[in-house]
Motif scaffolding. Sequence first.
Motif: not given
Length: 235
Positions: A194-221
């Motif tokens: 019917h002109k569409f495909a059904v997909n099923l997958g497994i993967g790995y997700e990595s997200i690198n963020l910076k978190i603000r730790i004080d009011d002086d805008y210092h960040y931690s990875d």
Amino acid sequence: MKKAIVFVLFILFATVSQGQKKYQDVVYLKNGSIIRGRIVEQVPLKSLSIQTSEQNVFIYSFDEIEKFVNEPLKSKPTSSTNHKVKKRGYIFGLDHGYIIDINNSVLNRTKFNIINGYRFNPYLSLGVGVGIHHIPDMESSSIPVYIDMRINLSEGAISPYISLTNGIYELSDKEMGPKNYFSPSIGVSYRTPHKFAVNLGIGYESINLKIRIDDDYHYSDFQLRGISITSGITF
């Protein structure tokens, strides 16, 4: 006499070939008609009867027949014929999944993505995606924007695939800054008739963020890492 010898030789050959399921009898008539099936009765130099695959029986006099041979059956269309992959052009995909965080189950999250892309050939496609990832336990959501490359390993109805995703991850929590989002995955795609495909997958997700730790805008990875299970459809 020559016709009689040819006819007898054909009967012997046809009789032996009946045990071969991949062959059929074919009668060519002088009027241009071609009848395919199984010869069920022969009257030397007078007539023969042939039964078609629809169980109809036709009787022809020997004078009407141009020739008769034993030929291989024509192959029936395979499943890949009925499940044709879009070889080139615009594609649109939707997927939904769940990410199990490796470090902390509190960070487990759901995801919903939309992908608009282009298929260059039956194997390679490239698209731009945007989604919503939600962490229920923290009542926090994020919006990933990314480039998605997918490689199909087959043109068949069922094809394994490899997907590589890379982009940025914008969180609703202003205490965190946007950072890199990377997700390789593998899976299986089933192309329906019917002109569409059904997909099923497994993967790995990595997200690198910076978190603000004080009011002086210092960040931690900070890094989010998880195993994702995804299902979706592609048009």
